[in-house]
Scaffold this motif. Structure first.
Motif, mmCIF file in Angstrom:
data_model
loop_
_atom_site.group_PDB
_atom_site.id
_atom_site.type_symbol
_atom_site.label_atom_id
_atom_site.label_comp_id
_atom_site.label_asym_id
_atom_site.label_seq_id
_atom_site.Cartn_x
_atom_site.Cartn_y
_atom_site.Cartn_z
ATOM 1 N N ALA A 137 4.489 -3.305 -18.493
ATOM 2 C CA ALA A 137 5.393 -3.163 -17.351
ATOM 3 C C ALA A 137 4.635 -2.289 -16.180
ATOM 4 N N VAL A 138 4.737 -2.583 -15.006
ATOM 5 C CA VAL A 138 4.243 -1.743 -13.894
ATOM 6 C C VAL A 138 5.410 -1.094 -13.061
ATOM 7 N N LEU A 139 4.922 0.349 -12.738
ATOM 8 C CA LEU A 139 5.734 1.065 -11.946
ATOM 9 C C LEU A 139 5.158 1.199 -10.612
ATOM 10 N N LEU A 140 5.648 0.848 -9.285
ATOM 11 C CA LEU A 140 4.756 1.469 -8.132
ATOM 12 C C LEU A 140 5.482 2.426 -7.459
ATOM 13 N N ALA A 141 4.567 3.637 -7.642
ATOM 14 C CA ALA A 141 5.085 4.858 -6.681
ATOM 15 C C ALA A 141 3.794 5.364 -5.744
ATOM 16 N N PRO A 329 9.617 -10.041 -11.846
ATOM 17 C CA PRO A 329 9.862 -9.598 -13.200
ATOM 18 C C PRO A 329 8.722 -8.501 -13.636
ATOM 19 N N GLY A 330 9.110 -7.601 -14.553
ATOM 20 C CA GLY A 330 8.446 -6.657 -15.147
ATOM 21 C C GLY A 330 7.740 -5.725 -13.988
ATOM 22 N N LEU A 331 8.054 -5.521 -12.546
ATOM 23 C CA LEU A 331 7.764 -4.925 -11.466
ATOM 24 C C LEU A 331 8.736 -3.927 -11.146
ATOM 25 N N TRP A 332 8.655 -2.550 -11.306
ATOM 26 C CA TRP A 332 9.420 -1.659 -10.841
ATOM 27 C C TRP A 332 8.868 -0.910 -9.705
ATOM 28 N N ALA A 333 9.615 -0.139 -8.731
ATOM 29 C CA ALA A 333 9.229 0.868 -7.739
ATOM 30 C C ALA A 333 10.111 2.054 -7.716
ATOM 31 N N ALA A 334 9.557 3.077 -7.204
ATOM 32 C CA ALA A 334 10.569 4.164 -7.033
ATOM 33 C C ALA A 334 9.731 5.144 -5.937
#
Length: 477
Positions: A137-141, A329-334
């Motif tokens: 999974a990937v989180l974009l920050a 899908p599988g991509l989050w952001a914060a």
């Protein structure tokens, strides 16, 4: 946690593991909070960041060799950062991959046992400096960059962004000048001016384009964010002690000088941000720190087709659900990628995203912080939204795109004579936005001069400049 090049535990040869549970892109408040929370759930985390040290732009701090005795004096909320850094440094589950500029995200084939995501990054000019990180999974920050509205003289030496002035002070302990005018719009101006006067600079004026009356319409929101009011009051008290004058409803419409800025012309603005004739005043200075808020940095996600939404100030951010999931899908952001709202909001959203990735229930406290801070962010964006007619102070000779040296005249000719109806067509006709910054500095201005708003950000296959040697190098299997 492997650390920066200046510290002994840095991992110099790229990722230690073949696969991570979570790759966090960006080591600012949101990324640090997410990596910390995810590691607490037992997830293996790659904290991937372009900077040499953790902290991002907000927690930017002096290099160890500068010997800063009290770096915390230049920051708000330093203790939060110090605790996060300490825990992450001690965690065996987190690899801090410093100096990694991620230029593309690639979703793997279903059933790929190395993880569905590949992050392609550059670490330098040579082919061997290409790196690939695999994660489930990937989180974009990835934070935000400053919005600049051009005006005659804005390319003079000594003219810097408001955030740039703070970065110089925080990271290098230097001032952009001794007599610094701070101008633009947004709460960053107060913070920048407060930092400058605390470090010994003279600030003859803060030139704020809005009147702050927009906040009056959101009194319930203000009441729900007393910490923000206290923070603003602290900045205001410091500025009053130093005799700094606040000019509301005004803007810097020209900077003067030859080898360096020596003065600026300030004019009052009407409700549409048109300069009022006869209101011009000249202020002497040797530096100008200017900015009109922040714009989310979302290029990696828009290339994947992630859904976006425009805020009250026209800035485009990633659209996420209550669990910080994007439409991919599988991509989050914060944090600022979801809309600019400050460090407290970014920290809360980083925690929420980590819980979601780990499949854990969302913590009520972080969700409450997000709700209050997002309401404040919307109020702030509406209060400081650029007026529609600020282009009135842009002369034909004013450079709009600094990288490609494109004047406003060329943009206007593309629209009026060649029939360009949008910023993309203007770019193709004039090269505005094709330079090193990839439109980050000139994008909003070119869009407005083209006759529209910010619109959807360009979809770019490469989110940052990449050496050709690395593009020619075969990727990992």
């Amino acid at each position: 946690m492997p650390t920066s090049e200046s510290e002994p535990r840095e991992h110099r040869d790229g990722p230690r593991r073949d696969r991570y549970d979570l790759a966090v892109i960006g080591a600012g408040p949101a990324g640090l909070a997410a990596a910390d929370a995810a590691a607490g759930f037992g997830l293996r985390v790659a904290l991937v960041d372009a900077g040499s040290r953790p902290g991002g732009q907000y927690y930017r701090h002096p290099a160890p060799e500068l010997g800063a005795a009290r770096p915390e004096r230049l920051h708000h909320g330093w203790t939060v950062f110090a605790r996060l850094r300490e825990r992450l440094t001690a965690s065996p589950l987190v690899d801090h991959l410093a100096g990694h500029h991620v230029w593309a995200l690639e979703a793997g084939a279903p059933g790929d046992d190395t993880g569905p995501w590949r992050l392609h990054a550059t670490r330098g000019p040579g082919a061997a400096d290409r790196a690939t990180v695999r994660a489930r999974a990937v989180l974009l920050a990835t934070g935000a960059h400053e919005r600049q509205l051009p005006f005659p003289g804005w390319t003079l030496p000594g003219v810097v962004t408001a955030g740039g002035a703070q970065a110089m002070l925080k990271s290098s302990l230097v001032l952009p000048g001794r007599r610094v005018v701070v101008a633009g719009s947004g709460p960053l101006l107060l913070a920048a001016a407060s930092s400058l006067v605390a470090a010994g600079a003279e600030v003859p004026a803060i030139v704020e384009a809005t009147s702050y009356l927009g906040y009056v319409r959101g009194l319930p929101v203000l009441a729900g964010n007393p910490g923000k009011l206290a923070e603003g009051a602290a900045h205001g008290a410091r500025l009053l002690r130093h005799g700094v004058r606040l000019r509301r409803g005004s803007a810097v419409v020209e900077a003067h000088g030859t080898d360096r800025v020596t003065a600026v012309t300030v004019a009052r603005l009407d409700a549409r941000w048109r300069p009022v004739p006869g209101s011009e005043r000249r202020i002497g200075c040797d530096a100008l720190a200017i900015g009109h808020g922040l714009v989310p940095q979302i290029e990696l996600a828009t290339e994947l087709g992630a859904a976006t939404a425009a805020g009250p100030d026209g800035a485009v951010a990633l659209a996420v659900d209550a669990r910080q999931r994007t439409s991919v899908p599988g991509l989050w952001a914060a944090g600022e990628t979801c809309g600019v709202g400050g460090a407290d909001l970014a920290l809360a959203e980083g925690v929420l995203a980590a819980h979601a990735v780990a499949g854990r229930p969302l913590p009520a406290r972080a969700a409450a912080v997000r709700r209050r801070r997002r309401a404040f962010a919307a109020l702030m964006a509406a209060a400081h939204a650029p007026g529609p007619d600020w282009t009135g102070w842009v002369t034909d000779d004013t450079e709009v795109c600094r990288c490609e040296e494109v004047p406003a005249r060329a943009v206007r000719e593309a629209v009026e004579r060649l029939g360009a109806g949008d910023a993309r067509t203007v770019k193709l006709l004039t090269r505005a936005g094709m330079g090193w910054c990839q439109g980050r500095m000139c994008g909003p201005a070119v869009a407005r001069l083209s006759g529209g708003g910010a619109g959807r950000p360009d979809s770019r296959p490469l989110s940052c400049p990449v050496p050709l040697a690395q593009l020619a190098e075969p990727g990992p299997d």
